[in-house]
Design a protein around this motif. Structure first.
Motif, mmCIF file in Angstrom:
data_model
loop_
_atom_site.group_PDB
_atom_site.id
_atom_site.type_symbol
_atom_site.label_atom_id
_atom_site.label_comp_id
_atom_site.label_asym_id
_atom_site.label_seq_id
_atom_site.Cartn_x
_atom_site.Cartn_y
_atom_site.Cartn_z
ATOM 1 N N ILE A 1 12.992 15.918 -9.958
ATOM 2 C CA ILE A 1 14.187 16.275 -8.603
ATOM 3 C C ILE A 1 13.709 15.765 -7.198
ATOM 4 C CG2 ILE A 1 16.221 17.025 -7.909
ATOM 5 C CD1 ILE A 1 16.728 17.859 -10.990
ATOM 6 N N ASN A 2 13.225 16.815 -6.437
ATOM 7 C CA ASN A 2 11.936 16.897 -5.504
ATOM 8 C C ASN A 2 11.546 15.495 -5.002
ATOM 9 O OD1 ASN A 2 10.969 18.056 -3.189
ATOM 10 N ND2 ASN A 2 9.363 18.520 -4.003
ATOM 11 N N MET A 3 10.899 15.190 -6.467
ATOM 12 C CA MET A 3 10.257 13.816 -5.281
ATOM 13 C C MET A 3 11.016 12.472 -5.294
ATOM 14 S SD MET A 3 6.729 13.275 -8.322
ATOM 15 C CE MET A 3 7.215 13.413 -9.644
ATOM 16 N N TYR A 4 11.687 12.177 -6.896
ATOM 17 C CA TYR A 4 13.103 11.536 -6.554
ATOM 18 C C TYR A 4 13.954 11.528 -5.067
ATOM 19 C CZ TYR A 4 16.564 8.531 -8.626
ATOM 20 O OH TYR A 4 17.420 7.429 -8.144
ATOM 21 N N GLN A 5 14.239 12.486 -4.300
ATOM 22 C CA GLN A 5 15.022 12.763 -3.550
ATOM 23 C C GLN A 5 14.029 12.294 -2.358
ATOM 24 O OE1 GLN A 5 16.655 16.821 -3.557
ATOM 25 N NE2 GLN A 5 18.945 16.081 -4.201
ATOM 26 N N ARG A 6 12.773 12.743 -2.694
ATOM 27 C CA ARG A 6 12.297 12.830 -0.524
ATOM 28 C C ARG A 6 11.990 11.124 -0.921
ATOM 29 N NH1 ARG A 6 9.531 17.410 1.334
ATOM 30 N NH2 ARG A 6 10.210 19.164 0.025
ATOM 31 N N LEU B 1 6.051 7.261 -14.550
ATOM 32 C CA LEU B 1 6.309 8.299 -13.991
ATOM 33 C C LEU B 1 5.131 9.642 -14.235
ATOM 34 C CD1 LEU B 1 8.527 11.297 -12.913
ATOM 35 C CD2 LEU B 1 9.441 10.852 -14.464
ATOM 36 N N GLU B 2 4.124 9.347 -15.153
ATOM 37 C CA GLU B 2 2.994 9.892 -15.518
ATOM 38 C C GLU B 2 2.414 9.844 -13.987
ATOM 39 O OE1 GLU B 2 1.276 9.766 -19.288
ATOM 40 O OE2 GLU B 2 3.187 11.454 -19.917
ATOM 41 N N THR B 3 1.908 8.226 -13.593
ATOM 42 C CA THR B 3 1.056 8.202 -12.560
ATOM 43 C C THR B 3 1.566 8.389 -11.327
ATOM 44 O OG1 THR B 3 0.406 5.500 -14.037
ATOM 45 C CG2 THR B 3 0.261 5.712 -11.744
ATOM 46 N N LEU B 4 3.389 8.448 -11.244
ATOM 47 C CA LEU B 4 3.788 9.152 -9.923
ATOM 48 C C LEU B 4 3.152 10.531 -9.316
ATOM 49 C CD1 LEU B 4 5.048 8.493 -7.237
ATOM 50 C CD2 LEU B 4 7.562 9.204 -8.900
ATOM 51 N N GLU B 5 3.244 11.138 -10.877
ATOM 52 C CA GLU B 5 3.200 13.328 -10.708
ATOM 53 C C GLU B 5 1.899 13.060 -10.337
ATOM 54 O OE1 GLU B 5 6.626 15.059 -13.903
ATOM 55 O OE2 GLU B 5 4.434 13.715 -15.108
ATOM 56 N N LYS B 6 0.850 12.154 -10.210
ATOM 57 C CA LYS B 6 -0.642 12.448 -10.814
ATOM 58 C C LYS B 6 -0.600 12.558 -9.415
ATOM 59 C CE LYS B 6 -5.487 10.847 -11.797
ATOM 60 N NZ LYS B 6 -5.603 11.695 -10.939
ATOM 61 N N SER B 7 -0.552 11.157 -9.191
ATOM 62 C CA SER B 7 -0.849 10.359 -8.015
ATOM 63 C C SER B 7 0.003 11.488 -6.497
ATOM 64 C CB SER B 7 -0.092 9.233 -7.433
ATOM 65 O OG SER B 7 -0.779 8.377 -8.001
ATOM 66 N N TRP B 8 1.084 12.158 -6.910
ATOM 67 C CA TRP B 8 1.842 12.889 -6.500
ATOM 68 C C TRP B 8 0.612 14.417 -5.498
ATOM 69 C CZ3 TRP B 8 6.647 11.699 -4.100
ATOM 70 C CH2 TRP B 8 6.581 13.031 -2.283
ATOM 71 N N GLN B 9 0.179 15.079 -6.955
ATOM 72 C CA GLN B 9 -0.298 16.031 -6.863
ATOM 73 C C GLN B 9 -1.814 16.104 -6.603
ATOM 74 O OE1 GLN B 9 0.775 19.236 -8.189
ATOM 75 N NE2 GLN B 9 -0.527 19.486 -7.157
ATOM 76 N N ASP B 10 -3.052 14.382 -6.646
ATOM 77 C CA ASP B 10 -3.520 14.327 -5.528
ATOM 78 C C ASP B 10 -3.230 13.802 -4.233
ATOM 79 O OD1 ASP B 10 -4.708 14.158 -8.196
ATOM 80 O OD2 ASP B 10 -5.036 11.895 -7.798
ATOM 81 N N LEU B 11 -2.124 13.637 -3.525
ATOM 82 C CA LEU B 11 -2.318 13.975 -2.190
ATOM 83 C C LEU B 11 -1.688 15.044 -1.742
ATOM 84 C CD1 LEU B 11 -0.795 10.171 -1.733
ATOM 85 C CD2 LEU B 11 -2.323 11.451 -1.125
ATOM 86 N N ILE B 12 -1.198 15.711 -2.827
ATOM 87 C CA ILE B 12 -1.144 17.810 -2.196
ATOM 88 C C ILE B 12 -2.622 18.128 -2.184
ATOM 89 C CG2 ILE B 12 0.356 19.661 -2.946
ATOM 90 C CD1 ILE B 12 1.872 17.750 -1.697
ATOM 91 N N ASN B 13 -2.839 17.908 -3.148
ATOM 92 C CA ASN B 13 -4.211 18.805 -3.093
ATOM 93 C C ASN B 13 -5.141 18.099 -2.308
ATOM 94 O OD1 ASN B 13 -3.422 19.848 -5.731
ATOM 95 N ND2 ASN B 13 -4.551 18.058 -6.977
ATOM 96 N N ASP B 14 -4.919 17.433 -1.672
ATOM 97 C CA ASP B 14 -6.234 16.577 -0.442
ATOM 98 C C ASP B 14 -5.618 17.100 0.686
ATOM 99 O OD1 ASP B 14 -7.821 15.224 -1.338
ATOM 100 O OD2 ASP B 14 -6.334 12.693 -1.568
ATOM 101 N N GLY B 15 -4.361 17.929 1.109
ATOM 102 C CA GLY B 15 -3.665 18.628 1.718
ATOM 103 C C GLY B 15 -2.723 18.549 2.509
ATOM 104 N N LEU B 16 -1.881 17.270 2.089
ATOM 105 C CA LEU B 16 -0.692 16.238 2.516
ATOM 106 C C LEU B 16 0.590 17.615 2.319
ATOM 107 C CD1 LEU B 16 -1.619 13.189 1.532
ATOM 108 C CD2 LEU B 16 -1.708 13.543 4.035
ATOM 109 N N ASN C 1 4.506 18.138 1.553
ATOM 110 C CA ASN C 1 5.457 16.611 0.476
ATOM 111 C C ASN C 1 6.647 15.438 1.144
ATOM 112 O OD1 ASN C 1 5.876 18.228 -2.374
ATOM 113 N ND2 ASN C 1 6.797 20.132 -1.451
ATOM 114 N N ASP C 2 6.783 15.639 2.527
ATOM 115 C CA ASP C 2 6.885 14.553 3.213
ATOM 116 C C ASP C 2 5.873 13.438 3.387
ATOM 117 O OD1 ASP C 2 9.262 15.273 3.139
ATOM 118 O OD2 ASP C 2 9.219 16.772 5.246
#
Length: 69
Positions: free
Chosen positions: A6-11, A32-47, A49-50
């Protein structure tokens, strides 16, 4: 739908990704799995959520092209 989804969808909606596109992605397990993995990879890189949502939305909108939007 899980809270994280829901967080990803809304953002992504906040960054102007059309709901119809997001509905298709979130309904398809592989997408969805691809989106979740990409999202998490970017978070792990220090970005934050926005920042992640902005980058992913930009890619999605570029892929859709102006004809779709």
């Amino acid at each position: 739908m899980e809270i994280k989804n829901i967080n990803m969808y809304q953002r992504l909606r906040d960054f102007k990704v059309p709901a119809i596109v997001l509905d298709e992605i979130f309904a398809n397990k592989k997408d969805l799995e691809t989106l979740e993995k990409s999202w998490q990879d970017l978070i792990n890189d220090g970005l934050k959520n926005d920042e992640v949502a902005e980058l992913i939305a930009k890619v999605m909108l570029e892929e859709l092209g102006e004809e779709f939007i």
